[in-house]
Design an enzyme around this catalytic site. Structure first.
Site, PDB file in Angstrom:
ATOM      1  CG  HIS A  41       5.301   3.715   3.820  1.00  0.00           C
ATOM      2  ND1 HIS A  41       4.055   3.691   4.405  1.00  0.00           N
ATOM      3  CD2 HIS A  41       5.579   2.448   3.429  1.00  0.00           C
ATOM      4  CE1 HIS A  41       3.587   2.450   4.361  1.00  0.00           C
ATOM      5  NE2 HIS A  41       4.486   1.681   3.792  1.00  0.00           N
ATOM      6  CG  HIS A  66       3.856   9.162   3.614  1.00  0.00           C
ATOM      7  ND1 HIS A  66       2.495   8.976   3.537  1.00  0.00           N
ATOM      8  CD2 HIS A  66       4.356   8.004   4.109  1.00  0.00           C
ATOM      9  CE1 HIS A  66       2.189   7.756   3.969  1.00  0.00           C
ATOM     10  NE2 HIS A  66       3.288   7.150   4.326  1.00  0.00           N
ATOM     11  CG  HIS A 106       3.284   5.103   0.156  1.00  0.00           C
ATOM     12  ND1 HIS A 106       3.256   3.745   0.041  1.00  0.00           N
ATOM     13  CD2 HIS A 106       2.653   5.400   1.319  1.00  0.00           C
ATOM     14  CE1 HIS A 106       2.635   3.228   1.094  1.00  0.00           C
ATOM     15  NE2 HIS A 106       2.244   4.216   1.879  1.00  0.00           N
ATOM     16  CG  HIS A 112       2.557  -0.141  -1.709  1.00  0.00           C
ATOM     17  ND1 HIS A 112       3.381   0.714  -1.021  1.00  0.00           N
ATOM     18  CD2 HIS A 112       2.366  -1.212  -0.899  1.00  0.00           C
ATOM     19  CE1 HIS A 112       3.653   0.185   0.176  1.00  0.00           C
ATOM     20  NE2 HIS A 112       3.050  -0.976   0.262  1.00  0.00           N
ATOM     21  CG  HIS A 117       4.832   3.851  -4.048  1.00  0.00           C
ATOM     22  ND1 HIS A 117       3.877   3.477  -3.129  1.00  0.00           N
ATOM     23  CD2 HIS A 117       4.211   3.953  -5.248  1.00  0.00           C
ATOM     24  CE1 HIS A 117       2.709   3.360  -3.738  1.00  0.00           C
ATOM     25  NE2 HIS A 117       2.887   3.630  -5.031  1.00  0.00           N
ATOM     26  CG  ASP A 151       6.566   1.500  -1.447  1.00  0.00           C
ATOM     27  OD1 ASP A 151       5.912   2.362  -0.830  1.00  0.00           O
ATOM     28  OD2 ASP A 151       6.175   0.969  -2.509  1.00  0.00           O
ATOM     29  CG  HIS A 155       1.667   3.378   8.297  1.00  0.00           C
ATOM     30  ND1 HIS A 155       0.518   4.021   7.924  1.00  0.00           N
ATOM     31  CD2 HIS A 155       2.626   3.780   7.424  1.00  0.00           C
ATOM     32  CE1 HIS A 155       0.761   4.783   6.859  1.00  0.00           C
ATOM     33  NE2 HIS A 155       2.035   4.659   6.531  1.00  0.00           N
ATOM     34  NE  ARG A 159      -1.072   8.475   6.691  1.00  0.00           N
ATOM     35  CZ  ARG A 159      -0.873   9.093   5.547  1.00  0.00           C
ATOM     36  NH1 ARG A 159      -0.286  10.274   5.515  1.00  0.00           N
ATOM     37  NH2 ARG A 159      -1.269   8.546   4.411  1.00  0.00           N
TER      38      ARG A 159
END
Ligand code: CU
Ligand code: ZN
Length: 186
Positions: free
Chosen positions: A81, A83, A99, A107, A116, A119, A156, A173
């Site tokens: 993603h 952020h 995000h 999301h 988002h 995403d 992630h 993360r």
């Protein structure tokens, strides 16, 4: 003679006033960095060992995203993603916030309209734990109000299920990077 002097003086004052106005307008137009190419170097968070580079290239259809991330588990999916903060100061990457979502959407998957902007779905790793992706995302932009330049990239530990709000349940993360203006000569 005196009135001629006053006229000339007034003309000069008007000219300098117009010049000042022009400078102010230029300042307003210049909102943030302008580039066709941006990059993020992804560094591992504490206790992890991933590394890699993501580049973002503006095209007419959107932004081309090219990423190569190594040090992942073999043959696994990892939430990927943009952020809301270009801030990797926290050891676990949480300083990058949630995000990137300037439009206040839910999301979702990269193919959803309601998602988002940040995403980007999942990175699929090969048996050596290396993920290589190259795709164009129509919602991303390197300029304007929703420019991604200056924000964060997070990889992630787990798969983004593309449904769970607001994170996709992608877990901790593993790595964090900051999107900046790229050197085109690199
Ligand atoms: Cu994320
Ligand atoms: Zn999201």
């Amino acid at each position: 003679m005196k009135s001629l002097f006053v006229t000339i003086l007034a003309a000069f004052m008007l000219m300098s006033c117009a010049q000042q106005q022009e400078e102010e307008e230029t300042e307003v137009i210049n909102e943030g960095p302008k580039t066709e190419l941006a990059t993020a170097v992804v560094h591992a968070t504490e206790g992890n060992s991933i590394e890699g580079v993501v580049t973002f290239t503006q095209t007419e259809e959107g932004v081309r995203v090219q990423a190569e991330i190594s040090g992942l588990g073999s043959e696994s999916l990892h939430g990927f993603h943009i952020h809301e903060y270009g801030d990797c100061r926290a050891a676990d990457g949480t300083s990058a916030g949630g995000h990137f979502n300037p439009e206040g959407m839910d999301h979702g998957a990269p193919t959803d309209d309601n998602r988002h902007i940040g995403d980007l779905g999942n990175l699929p790793s090969n048996e050596d734990g290396v993920a290589t992706v190259d795709f164009v995302d129509p919602m991303l932009s390197l300029s304007g109000e929703n420019s991604i330049v200056g924000y964060g990239v997070i990889v992630h530990a787990d798969e983004d299920d593309l449904i769970t709000q607001p994170t996709g349940a992608a877990g901790p993360r593993l790595g964090c990077g900051v999107i900046g203006v790229a050197n085109p000569d690199m």
